[in-house]
Write an enzyme that holds these catalytic residues in place. Structure first.
Site, PDB file in Angstrom:
ATOM      1  N   ASN A  10      11.904  -6.616   6.906  1.00  0.00           N
ATOM      2  CA  ASN A  10      13.195  -6.894   6.272  1.00  0.00           C
ATOM      3  C   ASN A  10      14.317  -6.967   7.300  1.00  0.00           C
ATOM      4  O   ASN A  10      15.209  -7.809   7.200  1.00  0.00           O
ATOM      5  CB  ASN A  10      13.494  -5.841   5.199  1.00  0.00           C
ATOM      6  N   GLU A  42      11.806 -10.057  -1.043  1.00  0.00           N
ATOM      7  CA  GLU A  42      12.682  -9.110  -0.335  1.00  0.00           C
ATOM      8  C   GLU A  42      13.372  -9.806   0.835  1.00  0.00           C
ATOM      9  O   GLU A  42      14.564  -9.604   1.088  1.00  0.00           O
ATOM     10  CB  GLU A  42      11.878  -7.913   0.192  1.00  0.00           C
ATOM     11  N   ASP A  74      17.111   6.170  -5.497  1.00  0.00           N
ATOM     12  CA  ASP A  74      16.816   4.845  -6.073  1.00  0.00           C
ATOM     13  C   ASP A  74      17.542   4.590  -7.391  1.00  0.00           C
ATOM     14  O   ASP A  74      17.007   3.924  -8.288  1.00  0.00           O
ATOM     15  CB  ASP A  74      15.295   4.673  -6.274  1.00  0.00           C
ATOM     16  N   HIS A  77      14.513  -1.791  -2.316  1.00  0.00           N
ATOM     17  CA  HIS A  77      13.435  -1.025  -2.928  1.00  0.00           C
ATOM     18  C   HIS A  77      12.439  -1.997  -3.570  1.00  0.00           C
ATOM     19  O   HIS A  77      12.846  -2.936  -4.259  1.00  0.00           O
ATOM     20  CB  HIS A  77      14.003  -0.072  -3.981  1.00  0.00           C
TER      21      HIS A  77
HETATM   22  C1  GAR Z   1       9.618  -2.807   2.030  1.00  0.00           C
HETATM   23  O1  GAR Z   1       8.744  -3.271   1.040  1.00  0.00           O
HETATM   24  C2  GAR Z   1      10.755  -2.011   1.412  1.00  0.00           C
HETATM   25  O2  GAR Z   1      11.173  -2.526   0.162  1.00  0.00           O
HETATM   26  C3  GAR Z   1      10.102  -0.667   1.244  1.00  0.00           C
HETATM   27  O3  GAR Z   1       9.356  -0.474   2.406  1.00  0.00           O
HETATM   28  C4  GAR Z   1       8.933  -1.746   2.889  1.00  0.00           C
HETATM   29  C5  GAR Z   1       9.351  -1.856   4.334  1.00  0.00           C
HETATM   30  O4  GAR Z   1       8.821  -3.007   4.929  1.00  0.00           O
HETATM   31  N1  GAR Z   1      11.081   0.359   1.064  1.00  0.00           N
HETATM   32  C6  GAR Z   1      10.871   1.435   0.312  1.00  0.00           C
HETATM   33  O5  GAR Z   1       9.830   1.656  -0.263  1.00  0.00           O
HETATM   34  C7  GAR Z   1      12.050   2.386   0.227  1.00  0.00           C
HETATM   35  N2  GAR Z   1      11.866   3.310  -0.824  1.00  0.00           N
HETATM   36  P1  GAR Z   1       9.441  -3.564   6.263  1.00  0.00           P
HETATM   37  O6  GAR Z   1       9.477  -2.399   7.251  1.00  0.00           O
HETATM   38  O7  GAR Z   1       8.482  -4.621   6.698  1.00  0.00           O
HETATM   39  O8  GAR Z   1      10.806  -4.104   5.982  1.00  0.00           O
END
Ligand code: GAR
Length: 209
Positions: free
Chosen positions: A14, A168, A139, A103
């Site tokens: 992200n 996302e 959240d 999230h």
């Molecule tokens: C993503 O899916 C984000 O939405 C989630 O962790 C992942 C991180 O991926 N966040 C949560 O679960 C927060 N509660 P990334 O490091 O590749 O962005």
């Protein structure tokens, strides 16, 4: 120019989407020195730092050390992009109104962890992701934008997670841009998006594949 600090814990996809979208990042800070996203940020020329939570005796002292590093950059916005530590009330209040989280569920459903597995187990036909402002209750803050995806009959946790993650990567940069452009207004839990008829711009429902 706006100043954005991103907090990560791992992969950093992200955060990478923000960089790819041209969002200027002042710094990327991880609570894990081994987070793969740190290397991605460095290669993109973004300053990185680590505040290793394992070196602190309790949540309060970790949060205080993290805040010190963040405040060094005087950010307009702090983005939690896959930051997997629960932050204390003092920390959240310090950044009230300028702390954003992504999230992987359609909140208020499935707060916390294992959202894709739980959506599958619950038999959901629709799932997705949410960008929201962070408040002390985990959240539960004002929802800025959501993207919905279908849950298909042959989905497993991995395929569903990948479908959500693709959204996302579109939703977070859009939400950050709206924030920095001053287009968001907050009335209790309701967030308006200026310049978007009926605020429809902050809901994404891609075609069923
Ligand atoms: C993503 O899916 C984000 O939405 C989630 O962790 C992942 C991180 O991926 N966040 C949560 O679960 C927060 N509660 P990334 O490091 O590749 O962005």
């Amino acid at each position: 120019m706006s100043r954005v600090v991103v907090l990560i814990s791992g992969r950093g996809s992200n955060m990478q989407a923000l960089i790819a979208a041209g969002v200027p990042l002042s710094a990327v800070i991880s609570n894990r020195p081994e987070a793969a996203g740190l290397e991605i940020a460095r290669k993109a020329g973004v300053a990185t730092e680590t505040v290793d939570h394992r070196l602190y005796a309790d949540r309060g002292s970790f949060d205080a050390a993290l805040a010190t590093r963040i405040d060094h950059h005087a950010p307009d916005l702090v983005v939690l992009a896959g930051f997997m530590r629960i932050l204390g009330v003092d920390f959240v209040n310090r950044y009230a109104g300028r702390l954003m989280n992504i999230h992987p569920s359609l909140l208020p459903a499935f707060t916390g962890l294992d959202t894709h597995r739980r959506a599958l187990q619950a038999g959901c036909k629709i799932h997705g992701c949410t960008v929201h402002l962070v408040t002390p209750e985990l959240d539960h803050g004002p929802i800025i934008a959501q993207a919905a995806v279908p849950v298909l009959d042959d989905d497993d946790e991995g395929s569903l997670a990948a479908r959500v993650l693709a959204q996302e990567h579109r939703l977070l940069p859009a939400a950050v841009r709206w924030y920095l452009a001053g287009r968001l207004s907050v009335d209790r839990l309701r967030v308006g998006l200026a310049g978007s008829p009926h605020h429809a711009g902050n809901l994404r429902v891609p075609e069923v594949a």
